[in-house]
Design a protein around this motif. Structure first.
Motif, short mmCIF file in Angstrom:
data_model
loop_
_atom_site.label_atom_id
_atom_site.label_comp_id
_atom_site.label_asym_id
_atom_site.label_seq_id
_atom_site.Cartn_x
_atom_site.Cartn_y
_atom_site.Cartn_z
N LEU A 1 0.83 -1.20 0.00
CA LEU A 1 0.00 0.00 0.00
C LEU A 1 0.87 1.26 0.00
O LEU A 1 0.63 2.21 -0.74
CB LEU A 1 -0.93 -0.02 1.21
N GLU A 2 1.90 1.26 0.83
CA GLU A 2 2.76 2.43 0.94
C GLU A 2 3.49 2.72 -0.37
O GLU A 2 3.53 3.88 -0.83
CB GLU A 2 3.78 2.23 2.07
N ILE A 3 4.08 1.71 -0.99
CA ILE A 3 4.83 1.95 -2.22
C ILE A 3 3.91 2.37 -3.35
O ILE A 3 4.26 3.19 -4.20
CB ILE A 3 5.66 0.70 -2.61
N THR A 4 2.66 1.85 -3.35
CA THR A 4 1.70 2.23 -4.39
C THR A 4 1.31 3.70 -4.23
O THR A 4 1.27 4.46 -5.21
CB THR A 4 0.44 1.34 -4.33
N ILE A 5 1.00 4.12 -3.00
CA ILE A 5 0.65 5.52 -2.76
C ILE A 5 1.83 6.43 -3.12
O ILE A 5 1.65 7.49 -3.76
CB ILE A 5 0.24 5.72 -1.28
N TYR A 6 3.02 6.01 -2.76
CA TYR A 6 4.22 6.81 -3.06
C TYR A 6 4.38 6.96 -4.58
O TYR A 6 4.65 8.06 -5.07
CB TYR A 6 5.43 6.13 -2.45
N ARG A 7 4.22 5.86 -5.33
CA ARG A 7 4.41 5.92 -6.78
C ARG A 7 3.32 6.75 -7.45
O ARG A 7 3.58 7.44 -8.45
CB ARG A 7 4.42 4.51 -7.37
N ILE A 8 2.08 6.70 -6.92
CA ILE A 8 1.01 7.53 -7.49
C ILE A 8 1.34 9.00 -7.33
O ILE A 8 1.24 9.80 -8.28
CB ILE A 8 -0.34 7.19 -6.83
N LEU A 9 1.79 9.39 -6.13
CA LEU A 9 2.16 10.79 -5.90
C LEU A 9 3.38 11.18 -6.72
O LEU A 9 3.47 12.29 -7.27
CB LEU A 9 2.43 11.02 -4.41
N GLN A 10 4.35 10.27 -6.82
CA GLN A 10 5.54 10.55 -7.62
C GLN A 10 5.18 10.77 -9.08
O GLN A 10 5.66 11.70 -9.73
CB GLN A 10 6.52 9.38 -7.48
N GLU A 11 4.30 9.91 -9.63
CA GLU A 11 3.87 10.04 -11.02
C GLU A 11 3.07 11.31 -11.22
O GLU A 11 3.19 12.00 -12.25
CB GLU A 11 3.04 8.81 -11.44
N ALA A 12 2.21 11.66 -10.24
CA ALA A 12 1.41 12.88 -10.34
C ALA A 12 2.31 14.12 -10.38
O ALA A 12 2.11 15.01 -11.21
CB ALA A 12 0.43 12.96 -9.17
N LEU A 13 3.29 14.19 -9.49
CA LEU A 13 4.20 15.33 -9.49
C LEU A 13 5.03 15.39 -10.77
O LEU A 13 5.28 16.47 -11.32
CB LEU A 13 5.12 15.25 -8.26
N THR A 14 5.44 14.22 -11.27
CA THR A 14 6.20 14.18 -12.52
C THR A 14 5.37 14.75 -13.67
O THR A 14 5.86 15.55 -14.49
CB THR A 14 6.63 12.75 -12.83
N ASN A 15 4.09 14.33 -13.76
CA ASN A 15 3.21 14.84 -14.82
C ASN A 15 2.98 16.35 -14.69
O ASN A 15 2.94 17.07 -15.69
CB ASN A 15 1.87 14.11 -14.78
N ILE A 16 2.84 16.80 -13.45
CA ILE A 16 2.60 18.23 -13.23
C ILE A 16 3.78 19.05 -13.75
O ILE A 16 3.61 20.04 -14.48
CB ILE A 16 2.35 18.51 -11.73
N PHE A 17 5.00 18.65 -13.40
CA PHE A 17 6.17 19.44 -13.78
C PHE A 17 6.56 19.25 -15.24
O PHE A 17 7.24 20.09 -15.81
CB PHE A 17 7.34 19.11 -12.85
N LYS A 18 6.09 18.12 -15.86
CA LYS A 18 6.40 17.91 -17.27
C LYS A 18 5.41 18.61 -18.19
O LYS A 18 5.78 19.10 -19.27
CB LYS A 18 6.41 16.41 -17.58
N TYR A 19 4.09 18.67 -17.81
CA TYR A 19 3.07 19.10 -18.76
C TYR A 19 2.24 20.31 -18.30
O TYR A 19 1.77 21.08 -19.13
CB TYR A 19 2.09 17.95 -19.04
N SER A 20 2.04 20.47 -16.99
CA SER A 20 1.02 21.44 -16.56
C SER A 20 1.49 22.90 -16.53
O SER A 20 0.67 23.81 -16.59
CB SER A 20 0.51 21.06 -15.17
#
Length: 491
Positions: free
Chosen positions: A386-405
């Motif tokens: 559960l912890e690694i999944t939540i961490y990866r979701i937040l990591q991917e969300a921040l990556t998308n924000i800084f790459k595209y938004s």
């Protein structure tokens, strides 16, 4: 025998359609009923007419006995002959008539060639008041012979014979009339049965045809409902079933399309995961070669210099350089290790790891990130998956924000409830059209959102995204909480 007949009727009935069954049952019923009525009516009429014939014979014989008494006593033979002939002429059923005197001689008769000898003695009276009847079989039919004594038999006997051929003819005529009526009723019955069969068979035929089309996958077929009886109710129920099946078919096609699209996304994700895995290995290999390898090579050079230089001041300088190289090597190895899997997640837990992640993104991208946690009072840690999944979701969300938004402000809110974790990730970037993104082929190149959704669904969570062009994007994630001392999540 009856069992065999019933089985034969059952086999024949199973081999024909409903229309033939109705016609057969109706015609068979009419024919059997007509035959039974005809036979019964024939017997009743025949018995009644024979009874009337016997009554007529009794009446005629008594009348002749009374009227011929004086004629026999006075020997008026001619008048007696005339009386017998008139009686025969006035009664068509009278075949013959003759008078026998007390000596047993025939003194008057209606025969042209004389009275047959055997006829004289075939019947005698047994009562002085009532005639004696006897049935005689002749080549021309049956004769009802009556013997009536004259004055109690003291004067003689009157004999008359009544032919029952007229009765038989009348019975046959009545039977023919009944048969004709039965035939007419059979024709009317067949016509009525044909109309009834069509009324019953056509709705069933339409239902059968519609059912065949249903079995072929055409759920748009409907039957015409023109009555309010049971067939009408059946037709309405069938049409309603068709509407339900059509709706279900539409839903199934939509679900199938969604499944196929998800399968395509899964394949693309798998392909990207494999590609990302190889790229990550390539990057790690390159960094180990370029960074760590070079640092270790520099360390070897410094060691060689120490070996070759013997002065103390140069020795201390080389040792300092070696320490710097070793420090840089250790830092580089830690950086690579942290990128592969954050050790702080294993050592300190989810929240410190996310705080470290937020800090790194802030320092690298120079963007303001607000990280807020509500309700985190659990002493136990969440399940590692559960912890690694939540961490990866937040990591991917921040990556998308800084790459595209192109966002200037980002906020992350984690709300821990009793049995679930709610995460809200919001930015003020350029936004995008969510429907267009999911309906187009962009998932082949931009799989970040699909990856986050897949990660959330793998741990029985929900993932939703809202975005508008020019306003920004908000991601909602809801995940059921499972602690490390509980059973593993069922995938």
């Amino acid at each position: 025998m009856l069992n065999k007949i019933f089985k034969w009727i059952t086999r024949v009935s199973d081999a024909v359609n409903l229309e033939i069954k109705i016609l057969g049952i109706t015609v068979g019923f009419i024919l059997v009923l007509g035959a039974g009525v005809t036979l019964e009516m024939r017997n009743i009429v025949q018995n009644l007419m024979l009874e009337e014939l016997d009554k007529q014979g009794v009446s005629i014989s008594r009348d002749l006995s009374a009227r011929s008494a004086d004629l026999v006593l006075t020997n008026q033979v001619f008048i007696l002959h005339q009386l017998l002939n008139d009686t025969r002429k006035n009664n068509r059923n009278v075949r013959y008539a003759f008078v026998i005197n007390h000596d047993g001689d025939v003194i008057a008769h209606t025969f042209a060639d004389g009275v047959p000898t055997n006829l004289i003695y075939i019947n005698t009276f047994t009562s002085e008041d009532n005639p004696n009847r006897r049935l005689i079989n002749t080549g021309e039919g049956k004769i009802h012979d009556f013997a009536m004594p004259i004055l109690g038999g003291k004067v003689g006997v009157v004999r008359i014979g009544l032919d029952q051929s007229n009765v038989i003819f009348s019975v046959q005529k009545i039977t023919t009339t009944i048969l004709q009526t039965t035939l007419l009723m059979s024709i009317i019955g067949i016509l009525a049965a044909y109309i009834l069969a069509n009324v019953l068979y056509q709705p069933i035929l339409r239902l059968v045809e519609a059912t065949h089309k249903f079995s072929a996958g055409d759920y748009t077929q409907r039957v015409e409902v023109s009555s309010n009886d049971e067939f009408g109710n059946l037709g309405q129920a069938f049409n309603k079933m068709g509407e339900t099946l059509a709706h279900k078919e539409k839903e199934n096609k939509q679900l199938l399309a969604e499944i196929e699209k998800k399968e395509q996304v899964r394949k693309s994700l798998l392909k990207k995961v494999i590609t990302a895995q190889e790229m990550e290995r390539k990057r790690v290999s390159r960094e180990l070669h370029d960074e760590t390898g070079q640092l270790l090579s520099a360390l070897m050079v410094q060691l060689q210099c120490i070996k070759q230089v013997g002065k103390q001041e140069n020795f201390d300088q080389n040792v300092d350089n070696m320490r710097k190289v070793i420090s840089r090597t250790i830092g580089e190895v830690k950086r690579i290790s942290r990128q592969l899997r954050p050790s702080v997640l294993d050592d300190m837990g989810l929240i410190p790891a996310i705080e470290r992640l937020v800090q790194e993104y802030q320092e690298f991208n120079h963007t303001d990130i607000d990280f807020i946690v509500h309700g985190h009072t659990f002493e136990k840690r969440l399940l590692a998956e559960l912890e690694i999944t939540i961490y990866r979701i937040l990591q991917e969300a921040l990556t998308n924000i800084f790459k595209y938004s192109k966002a200037e402000n980002v906020s992350i809110i984690m709300n821990f409830k009793q049995d679930a974790l709610q995460i809200i990730i919001e930015d003020d970037g350029i936004g995008f059209d969510v429907n267009e993104h999911y309906s187009s082929d962009t998932h082949d190149t931009h799989l970040g959102l699909h990856g986050m959704r897949e990660r959330a669904e793998l741990i029985n969570g929900n993932f939703e995204i809202e975005s508008k062009v020019g306003i920004g994007t908000t991601i909602y994630v809801s995940i059921p909480l499972v602690f490390e001392d509980q059973e593993e999540i069922l995938l």
